[in-house]
Scaffold this motif. Structure first.
Motif, PDB file in Angstrom:
ATOM      1  N   PRO A  73       0.800  -1.237   0.000  1.00  0.00           N
ATOM      2  CA  PRO A  73       0.000   0.000   0.000  1.00  0.00           C
ATOM      3  C   PRO A  73       0.832   1.285   0.000  1.00  0.00           C
ATOM      4  O   PRO A  73       0.295   2.352   0.256  1.00  0.00           O
ATOM      5  N   VAL A  74       2.118   1.209  -0.277  1.00  0.00           N
ATOM      6  CA  VAL A  74       2.982   2.373  -0.039  1.00  0.00           C
ATOM      7  C   VAL A  74       2.776   3.508  -1.040  1.00  0.00           C
ATOM      8  O   VAL A  74       3.153   4.658  -0.774  1.00  0.00           O
ATOM      9  N   LEU A  75       2.097   3.236  -2.156  1.00  0.00           N
ATOM     10  CA  LEU A  75       1.737   4.352  -3.043  1.00  0.00           C
ATOM     11  C   LEU A  75       0.799   5.325  -2.334  1.00  0.00           C
ATOM     12  O   LEU A  75       0.576   6.442  -2.814  1.00  0.00           O
ATOM     13  N   ALA A  76       0.266   4.916  -1.199  1.00  0.00           N
ATOM     14  CA  ALA A  76      -0.560   5.836  -0.411  1.00  0.00           C
ATOM     15  C   ALA A  76       0.239   7.076   0.002  1.00  0.00           C
ATOM     16  O   ALA A  76      -0.330   8.148   0.207  1.00  0.00           O
ATOM     17  N   ILE A  77       1.549   6.924   0.093  1.00  0.00           N
ATOM     18  CA  ILE A  77       2.383   8.060   0.518  1.00  0.00           C
ATOM     19  C   ILE A  77       2.395   9.170  -0.546  1.00  0.00           C
ATOM     20  O   ILE A  77       1.968  10.293  -0.256  1.00  0.00           O
ATOM     21  N   PRO A  78       2.830   8.882  -1.769  1.00  0.00           N
ATOM     22  CA  PRO A  78       2.733   9.953  -2.783  1.00  0.00           C
ATOM     23  C   PRO A  78       1.280  10.357  -3.066  1.00  0.00           C
ATOM     24  O   PRO A  78       1.034  11.499  -3.460  1.00  0.00           O
ATOM     25  N   GLU A  79       0.344   9.448  -2.856  1.00  0.00           N
ATOM     26  CA  GLU A  79      -1.058   9.804  -3.086  1.00  0.00           C
ATOM     27  C   GLU A  79      -1.517  10.854  -2.061  1.00  0.00           C
ATOM     28  O   GLU A  79      -2.189  11.819  -2.419  1.00  0.00           O
ATOM     29  N   LEU A  80      -1.145  10.666  -0.798  1.00  0.00           N
ATOM     30  CA  LEU A  80      -1.518  11.690   0.193  1.00  0.00           C
ATOM     31  C   LEU A  80      -0.818  13.011  -0.137  1.00  0.00           C
ATOM     32  O   LEU A  80      -1.434  14.087  -0.067  1.00  0.00           O
ATOM     33  N   MET A  81       0.446  12.922  -0.517  1.00  0.00           N
ATOM     34  CA  MET A  81       1.159  14.147  -0.920  1.00  0.00           C
ATOM     35  C   MET A  81       0.418  14.837  -2.069  1.00  0.00           C
ATOM     36  O   MET A  81       0.234  16.055  -2.068  1.00  0.00           O
ATOM     37  N   ARG A  82      -0.003  14.039  -3.041  1.00  0.00           N
ATOM     38  CA  ARG A  82      -0.697  14.620  -4.197  1.00  0.00           C
ATOM     39  C   ARG A  82      -1.977  15.340  -3.761  1.00  0.00           C
ATOM     40  O   ARG A  82      -2.254  16.444  -4.202  1.00  0.00           O
ATOM     41  N   ILE A  83      -2.706  14.712  -2.852  1.00  0.00           N
ATOM     42  CA  ILE A  83      -3.944  15.331  -2.386  1.00  0.00           C
ATOM     43  C   ILE A  83      -3.629  16.645  -1.664  1.00  0.00           C
ATOM     44  O   ILE A  83      -4.266  17.674  -1.898  1.00  0.00           O
ATOM     45  N   LEU A  84      -2.627  16.600  -0.797  1.00  0.00           N
ATOM     46  CA  LEU A  84      -2.295  17.796  -0.021  1.00  0.00           C
ATOM     47  C   LEU A  84      -1.763  18.911  -0.924  1.00  0.00           C
ATOM     48  O   LEU A  84      -2.047  20.092  -0.708  1.00  0.00           O
ATOM     49  N   LEU A  85      -1.010  18.538  -1.950  1.00  0.00           N
ATOM     50  CA  LEU A  85      -0.439  19.550  -2.852  1.00  0.00           C
ATOM     51  C   LEU A  85      -1.480  20.047  -3.855  1.00  0.00           C
ATOM     52  O   LEU A  85      -1.725  21.240  -3.967  1.00  0.00           O
TER      53      LEU A  85
END
Ligand code: F55
Length: 890
Positions: free
Chosen positions: A390-402
């Protein structure tokens, strides 16, 4: 957080009315309602399968009420929540486990018996929910059970594969045959399809950058020429090299206006031209044991975003119209049956992103509903990544925040770093996930940019202190192909990184993640795995559970430690009762073996059940076990009937699946089956030895197998098995371990006492040396091993060419040091046989029984309740949130 507020809320909750009754009449009415009104059958005649579905739906009604109340209560209290992200949940069956949790098993048994149905029989109709490969997926399922039981505000997120772990058959020739596992054949009564919870997930496309600039007039100090004698005269900007007459002009320093381009807002990134599909939620309520808390497992299924392409449809090309629909549905079609990393599989990467994108959208929606400022996200939620899947969740959260919340990179990174924790499940470097930059950049281009930027920040932060380690620490691997190392991304971002047994965590710190441990010494910690005693003792071994409860009460179901109070009760009578429970379990397994393989086992009381069940893997060394079986068989053939009659009777039992593409594992299965057919048909050895390979090992067959094992094999090459969790289930049921110094075995021995175990073999630090010796001049292989290999080569078990790859691996590379450990393993088994034959004056296996019981009652450390408490305290920082009972509750 306000105690007054909480009291008010609890009072309100106490006044709610639970409207479902559990008296016989109500239950029968509910079951019949479901038969007729939900399933559309006639109450006058319905088969067992309908009886199962109706009963399960009826049980589900009870859960839905509690599950809604739990969600409402969590919503009102708004505690910090844990989201357990796992691409696998190996649940198994739910009917009995849900009934046990809700304490309604007896009520249903009674009600069903009134219409001539037996709960046990109809429970057999349930198809396993096999949405996982093995240990990792089953761990996630045990953890959900403990989270609910401990009343933690936690949710699971996963995928709803239409096809679960493949069904395994064995061909006449002894080969594994894989069949699709369409577990939804009769519908799944536990899940609730949420038409209202649906998100768009995007793939492919490209990223367009929009720089937001504007020009501004600023004052800048510049050099100016002024005509002498004139105060407010011509001003000329001066540049070097410009000629002027010094008598006429004078050089001044003063402020001049200048036009500059400034970045008014950070660059915006638009991920465009994507292929979009829907993620649709299916909720599976997870009941805590004897509590009103029922938590949720939310599984995502992919669906086409536009039902189908109407243009093509109207043109009459139905095939084209359906194609897009099918492509979208493919994503969650099937579980990858590989318990190791599959390089380069685009569909697998899409599964991972699909899963985390839907989960994060859901988590963020829930967070936004709280009205808290975005900076408080880490106060409200923490996500546990079950391995790197599930580690793509990390850039995915970044993408949402950015891109959605418009934070700066630093702000987003600050938040993201507090929201994740990562569990590692393997030290095999080749099993660590990597995705080529090429593939990842195509499937999720925006995420690749973000990963690069995270890596840049990380590299800058350590450049001075760790200049020599940058290449190893980098999230980007440069050769042989540029790739993203998912574990590195996970470690850099997570608040904590944990291994799953003490030895495993130690190896993480000293081998594969050694350099990270230097950079982040405080991030690493151990959380030893555990299993739920509710499923793995209470449910699967009712007679033993009842025996225990008769001495110390039933509290052990939620407080395993209570079983330690059994110790003073272990006398002859108790041991005899233990063996009575064991006979029931062994007869149940014998019946299953008979049904599935046709093999008859006589006098199971006397027969030592020696069991190895797990995925088939070279490092788990089913090879060592089958070679030992061959050696024992060859030895039996040298004995007289009188000598054979005195031997310990035993069954060597195997079950487990091989990854469909794992050549050597499949050969091992074939060898086991071929050896079994020779041994089982050799009348000269009578009942002294039976070898069984039971096809299609899964959670529900494990529940029959594990309670019946006298001995269980945990014989992986030291340093290779991260933890091993089946070992815990066997010990809880009074199986005695024969094992190597690996994974959780070591800790289990510490808890139950060495006298209860048969440990053998090289230790982790001796393995390299052992390998060297193995191929040094003058090394002599154990003669029994040599004979076993010769027997295979001589064609005793079938055409030699079939098994040459297996034999050659042992003879010429022996990567898992089978030869070194073989004599030690044989010696351990000789001791096992001796001990099995020992009985006291009353003919009772007293010593063995005592050791089995001690193994079982000292396993409190390995309850998943303990694991989950560790996670909650050391990593998640969450507290129980118990749904209060209504006052009109019984
Ligand atoms: C599944 C898919 C991929 Cl791509 C990689 C690994 C797996 C998988 O199933 N791994 C797995 O089961 N690992 C096991 O995890 C258990 C729970 O922590 C451990 O007990 C066991 O030692 C480990 O092999």
């Amino acid at each position: 957080s306000d105690p007054e507020q909480k009291k008010k809320l609890d009072n309100l909750f106490a006044m709610r009315h639970r409207f479902l009754e559990t008296d016989t009449k109500s239950l029968l009415q509910s079951i019949c309602d479901h038969v007729e009104l939900r399933l559309g059958r006639s109450k006058w005649s319905f088969n067992k399968q309908i009886a199962y579905s109706a009963t399960a739906l009826s049980v589900r009604d009870h859960m839905i009420e509690l599950w809604n109340d739990t969600n409402k209560y969590f919503h009102e209290r708004n505690p910090k929540r844990l989201y357990y992200l796992s691409i696998e949940f190996l649940i198994g069956r739910l009917l009995r486990s849900n009934m046990l949790s809700l304490a309604i098993e007896a009520d249903y048994t009674k009600a069903l018996s009134q219409i001539g149905l037996h709960l046990e029989e109809i429970a057999e109709e349930e198809l396993d929910m096999a949405l996982g490969n093995g240990g990792l997926g089953r761990l996630a399922a045990c953890f959900l059970d403990s989270m609910a039981t401990l009343r933690l505000p936690a949710w699971g997120y996963g995928l709803r594969y239409q096809y679960g772990m493949f069904k395994q058959r064995v061909s006449k020739e002894g080969d594994q045959v894989e069949l699709p596992d369409y577990w939804l054949e009769n519908g799944c009564p536990w899940e609730i399809k949420r038409l209202d919870v649906r998100y768009t997930v995007r793939f492919y496309g490209h990223v367009r950058e929009e720089k937001h600039t504007r020009t501004e007039i600023r004052m800048k100090k510049g050099k100016i020429l002024r005509r002498r004698g004139v105060n407010r005269g011509e001003l000329l900007p001066y540049t070097d090299g410009q000629s002027f007459n010094e008598n006429d002009w004078q050089l001044l320093e003063m402020e001049v206006p200048e036009e500059v381009e400034i970045e008014a807002a950070p660059t915006e990134y638009f991920w465009e031209n994507t292929e979009d599909i829907y993620a649709c939620a299916f909720d599976v309520p997870i009941a805590g044991y004897h509590t009103l808390n029922v938590i949720n497992l939310r599984l995502w299924q992919s669906m086409p975003k536009t039902e189908f392409d109407f243009n093509s449809f109207n043109r009459g090309s139905y095939d084209d119209a359906m194609r897009a629909k099918q492509a979208a549905e493919t994503i969650t079609q099937v579980l990858y049956p590989n318990d190791s990393f599959e390089a380069g599989k685009e569909l697998r990467l899409k599964q991972q992103y699909f899963f985390v994108s839907a989960s994060l959208q859901d988590i963020m929606r829930r967070f936004r509903n709280t009205g808290m400022p975005i900076q408080d996200l880490p106060k409200q939620c923490i996500m546990q990544c079950n391995d790197t899947h599930p580690v793509l969740a990390i850039p995915e959260l970044m993408r949402i925040l950015l891109d959605d919340e418009h934070l700066t990179f630093d702000e987003a990174w600050e938040i993201t770093q507090k929201c994740f924790a990562y569990t590692n499940h393997t030290v095999l470097p080749e099993a660590l996930e990597k995705w080529s930059v090429d593939l990842l950049g195509r499937v999720v281009p925006r995420h690749l940019q973000i990963i690069y930027q995270i890596n840049w920040l990380f590299m800058e932060s350590i450049r001075d202190q760790f200049p020599d380690d940058l290449a190893d620490l980098s999230i980007i691997e440069e050769t042989p192909v540029k790739a993203i190392r998912m574990a590195n991304l996970a470690i850099v971002t997570s608040i904590k990184v944990n291994g799953v047994a003490a030895l495993h965590t130690q190896l993480l710190k000293t081998t594969i993640f050694r350099k990270f441990f230097k950079v982040f010494p405080k991030k690493f910690l151990n959380v030893t795995n555990g299993v739920t005693q509710r499923r793995w003792l209470l449910e699967c071994n009712t007679p033993l559970g009842q025996l225990y409860s008769s001495k110390v009460g039933t509290k052990w179901a939620t407080a395993y430690k209570v079983l330690r109070q059994i110790e003073p009760h272990i006398d002859d009578a108790f041991i005899t009762q233990f063996w009575d429970t064991r006979r029931i379990a062994k007869e149940r397994l014998a019946a299953l073996i008979k049904k599935e393989t046709g093999i008859t086992l006589n006098n199971v009381d006397e027969m030592l059940f020696d069991v190895q069940v797990k995925r088939i893997h070279e490092y788990k060394r089913q090879s060592l076990n089958i070679l030992r079986a061959i050696a024992e068989y060859l030895n039996l053939r040298t004995l007289t009937p009188a000598q054979i009659a005195k031997k310990c009777k035993k069954m060597i039992f195997f079950a487990g699946k091989a990854a469909p593409g794992y050549y050597m594992a499949k050969k091992t299965i074939k060898l086991i089956n071929c050896v079994a057919s020779v041994v089982n048909n050799d009348e000269t050895i009578g009942d002294a030895l039976k070898i069984v390979f039971l096809p299609n090992y899964n959670v529900s067959s494990a529940q029959v197998i594990i309670p019946a094992a006298d001995i269980h094999e945990q014989i992986s090459t030291a340093g290779y098995e991260a933890s091993g969790t089946s070992c815990m289930k066997f010990c809880m049921n009074g199986g005695i371990i024969i094992g190597t110094w690996d994974g959780a075995n070591i800790e289990i021995l510490e808890e139950i006492g060495a006298e209860q175990t048969y440990m053998f073999g090289l230790k982790t630090e001796q393995i390299d040396e052992g390998r060297k010796q193995r191929f040094a001049n003058g090394y002599k292989m154990d003669s029994r091993l040599e004979e076993a290999l010769l027997a295979i080569e001589g064609g005793l078990f079938g055409p030699k060419h079939e098994f040459m790859p297996f034999v050659d691996a042992i003879r010429h590379s022996d990567n898992y040091v089978v030869a070194n450990d073989f004599p030690l393993y044989m010696a351990a088994h000789e001791q096992v046989e001796k001990d099995w034959l020992e009985k006291n004056a009353h003919g009772v296996r007293e010593k063995w029984g005592r050791r089995a019981i001690l193994s079982s009652i000292r396993m409190d450390k390995f309850s998943s309740d303990r694991s989950i408490i560790d996670y909650s305290e050391k990593i998640w920082k969450i507290k129980p949130c118990m749904v209060p009972a209504p006052i009109d509750a019984p």
